[in-house]
Scaffold this active site. Structure first.
Site, PDB file in Angstrom:
ATOM      1  N   ALA A 228      40.829  76.562  11.333  1.00 17.52           N
ATOM      2  CA  ALA A 228      41.868  75.907  12.092  1.00 17.52           C
ATOM      3  C   ALA A 228      41.208  74.836  13.041  1.00 17.52           C
ATOM      4  O   ALA A 228      40.795  75.008  14.134  1.00 17.52           O
ATOM      5  CB  ALA A 228      42.282  77.240  13.094  1.00 17.52           C
ATOM      6  N   ARG A 229      41.428  73.695  12.415  1.00 19.37           N
ATOM      7  CA  ARG A 229      40.675  72.592  12.870  1.00 19.37           C
ATOM      8  C   ARG A 229      41.654  71.220  12.860  1.00 19.37           C
ATOM      9  O   ARG A 229      42.333  70.973  11.763  1.00 19.37           O
ATOM     10  CB  ARG A 229      39.467  72.025  12.347  1.00 19.37           C
ATOM     11  CG  ARG A 229      38.802  70.822  12.394  1.00 19.37           C
ATOM     12  CD  ARG A 229      37.594  70.576  11.655  1.00 19.37           C
ATOM     13  NE  ARG A 229      36.531  71.491  12.140  1.00 19.37           N
ATOM     14  CZ  ARG A 229      35.981  71.487  13.193  1.00 19.37           C
ATOM     15  NH1 ARG A 229      36.098  70.150  14.021  1.00 19.37           N
ATOM     16  NH2 ARG A 229      34.925  72.083  13.607  1.00 19.37           N
TER      17      ARG A 229
ATOM     18  N   ALA B 298      43.441  71.424  19.998  1.00 12.43           N
ATOM     19  CA  ALA B 298      44.516  71.448  19.050  1.00 12.43           C
ATOM     20  C   ALA B 298      43.738  72.508  17.950  1.00 12.43           C
ATOM     21  O   ALA B 298      42.674  72.819  17.825  1.00 12.43           O
ATOM     22  CB  ALA B 298      44.399  70.111  18.168  1.00 12.43           C
ATOM     23  N   SER B 299      44.786  73.011  17.171  1.00  6.72           N
ATOM     24  CA  SER B 299      44.260  74.048  16.182  1.00  6.72           C
ATOM     25  C   SER B 299      43.628  75.240  16.638  1.00  6.72           C
ATOM     26  O   SER B 299      44.241  75.868  17.508  1.00  6.72           O
ATOM     27  CB  SER B 299      43.589  73.450  15.008  1.00  6.72           C
ATOM     28  OG  SER B 299      43.747  73.862  13.586  1.00  6.72           O
ATOM     29  N   GLY B 300      42.179  75.408  16.240  1.00 12.21           N
ATOM     30  CA  GLY B 300      41.746  76.618  17.269  1.00 12.21           C
ATOM     31  C   GLY B 300      41.603  76.623  18.417  1.00 12.21           C
ATOM     32  O   GLY B 300      41.936  77.416  19.314  1.00 12.21           O
TER      33      GLY B 300
END
Length: 609
Positions: A579-580, A393-395
């Site tokens: 980006a977490r 997810a995210s990064g």
């Protein structure tokens, strides 16, 4: 004890109806093929000449203890804990090893996500296709552990077993009130309606958007659990819901209602296995543990690879840009190290395709973007398949979206296309304790990240615009990578976390499945016939690290925590935009989770300086 192969094939197909409904990609489903006379002769010959420490007695039972953390990394002989790739390989080797009669599976509380659980479950079912037995023995279990236990041929438990299957929960913890009391003001910018990472730093309660996401995720996980257990045990969904809501705590009732086979102690199960294998009562049951059996080579049981090679690069943990020092070695995904591996594979002509295994909630945006670029360049020269584990997810999704094809488990947590950034104002705390720091600066925004005061209005505006810019870059690249318009991507982005199934229905993921499906798709993309063998080359091989061993011993002895040192060093901002995904913690009824503690978010924010 073993049932006919046909029974195991039917059982597997009934339990996994949802994985092969996408005809665009090969399924990669395991097919057990009974070895012919010549192959059996060659395998037996190899076993005769094997090193003494690699020999296994005939009639041996593979004993695997499933408990604690499970890593997606290949582990060295010096490492403790379970390795998912080695665990899965052991099941495959044992299926073809004529010396192994079956598997005796000890099940206790597991600290991992549903992606790894699904992969292990799949390999238990695949092993059963060989006609060999899998007997489970559960000392302590909840919904996640029972999800594995219910697909064993038989499942036993001692009369004093710890068990609780009362439903699933998700917990969100908030530090806003704590920071307020001590005089610390987190100033957070979250971009994306559903981007809950950062909420725990400044909020005192859950937002409606976060509640909506967590409710949907829980419903998906619980619905999948009920469906699969219903198929495995032949119970209706109504029966399972009734059992969960009844709050059963008597082990006898589990036996009466068919949730377990019988109530037995470990020595009684072993005695039973000896009888079935024709072993005299006075003799010991021949067992080989997971770690020792991991040393047995695949070629020795007739599982050699082919000439065509596929590189496997594993990326697990939080994302940072640079490595640590000798006294603080890095864990997780270090971008500069990962990029070296990507470059090595890109420059090599011996690999026909690449699989990138991702198990990450994200981290530093810059590091994620740099890795995305390198994966994109790699994809211009070779087929690249991203294979998601527990979370990407995210990064973690940022990395995956550069691949040609994205494969996810049905309950992998993915998406979370959004960013957050924060700084901490320690002004009131400094005043309380009598601490003072004077700053002399030039430039209008030189003190943007000052830890001694709140933002001015113009600083706050710049801080927000800066985060918004990173979000737009992330979203637009995701839209381009997934062949969507920006408006369409915006609808599924905004920091929202999806399960793999939901992500696939929204175009964020291409196929549902595990590592074997990723291999099948990589072969397909590289124009390798599906029935032709390939050699999988682990680029992220484990290595003996004196540095990590020494630091681990030192940390255990005196409790070193680098986060405390960073706090002492006046770290006050999360300058590196994150980006977490939020530290979502999904609990079974026992209350254990597969997420890191919530305080790790603050620690990671500080270490991004």
């Amino acid at each position: 004890m073993a049932s006919p192969n046909e029974k195991h094939v039917d059982f597997k197909s009934k339990l996994d109806l949802n994985e092969d409904d996408d005809d665009e990609y090969p399924s990669g489903e395991f097919e057990y093929k009974t070895p012919g006379a010549w192959k059996s002769f060659v395998v037996n010959l190899r076993m005769l000449i094997a090193y003494p420490w690699l020999k296994v007695r005939n009639g041996t039972v593979l004993n695997i203890k499933l408990r604690g953390k499970i890593s997606d990394q290949v582990k060295s002989h010096f490492s403790s804990g379970l390795s998912l790739p080695q665990l899965c390989e052991n099941f495959i080797k044992a299926a073809y090893d004529p010396r192994v009669s079956g598997v005796y599976l000890h099940i206790e509380t597991l600290k991992c996500g549903w992606g790894k659980i699904e992969e292990i479950r799949r390999h238990i079912l695949d092993f059963r296709k060989s006609g060999k037995f899998v007997v489970g023995y559960a000392l302590e279990w909840h919904e996640k552990e029972y999800y594995l236990g219910c697909v064993c041929d038989e499942l036993y438990a001692p009369p004093s077993a710890y068990f609780s299957m009362y439903g699933l929960t998700s917990r969100a913890m908030f530090l806003g009130g704590v920071f307020e009391k001590i005089g610390v003001e987190p100033q957070v910018q979250r971009i994306g309606k559903y981007k809950s990472a950062g909420d725990q730093l400044f909020r005192k309660n859950i937002s409606e958007e976060n509640r909506e996401v967590l409710t949907t995720l829980l419903d998906n996980i619980y619905g999948n659990w009920v469906d699969k257990v219903s198929q495995a045990k032949g119970k209706s969904k109504e029966e399972i819901d009734s059992f969960i809501n009844e709050g059963v705590y008597q082990i006898d009732k589990l036996k009466e209602d068919g949730w377990i086979t019988d109530i037995k102690y470990d020595d009684e199960v072993r005695s039973m296995l000896k009888t079935r294998l024709g072993i005299a009562e006075k003799k010991k049951l021949p067992l080989i543990d997971y770690k020792k059996y991991s040393k047995v080579r695949k070629w020795s049981v007739g599982l050699s690879g082919g000439k065509d090679r596929i590189a496997v690069i594993r990326a697990s943990g939080s994302i940072t840009r640079v490595g640590g020092s000798f006294f603080s070695p890095s864990s997780g995904i270090v971008a500069e190290q990962f990029i070296k591996k990507i470059s090595k594979v890109r420059d090599s002509k011996k690999y026909k395709a690449v699989i990138i295994r991702i198990d990450s909630p994200g981290g530093d945006v810059l590091a994620s973007d740099l890795m995305w670029r390198e994966i994109k360049l790699l994809a211009e020269s070779k087929p690249v398949v991203a294979s998601m584990v527990d979370v990407a997810a995210s990064g973690g999704y940022y990395m995956a979206m550069a691949a040609h094809t994205i494969v996810s488990e049905n309950l992998t947590l993915t998406g979370s296309i959004g960013v957050f950034t924060a700084k901490f104002n320690f002004g009131k705390l400094h005043e309380k304790i009598g601490f003072n720091k004077e700053i002399v600066s030039t430039g209008r925004y030189a003190e943007l990240f000052s830890a001694d005061r709140s933002f001015r209005p113009d600083e706050e505006k710049l801080f927000a615009e800066r985060a918004q810019n990173f979000y737009k870059q992330f979203r637009d690249k995701a839209a381009c990578s997934r062949s969507m318009s920006v408006d369409t991507m915006e609808e599924v982005a905004q920091g929202r976390v999806w399960t793999g199934n939901d992500a696939a229905s929204r175009g964020l993921v291409d196929a549902i499945g595990g590592f074997s499906r990723a291999v099948a798709i990589a072969k397909h993309k590289a124009n390798i016939p599906h029935n032709k063998k390939v050699t999988l080359v682990e680029v992220s091989k484990p290595s003996f690290s004196l540095q990590k061993i020494l630091f681990g011993m030192l940390s255990s002895a005196i409790g070193i925590d680098t986060a405390l040192k960073l706090l002492q060093d006046n770290s006050a901002t999360c300058d590196g935009v994150q980006a977490r995904m939020d530290g979502i913690m999904f609990h079974g009824s026992e209350g254990s989770s597969f997420a890191d503690p919530n305080f790790s978010l603050l620690k990671d924010c500080l270490t991004s300086l």
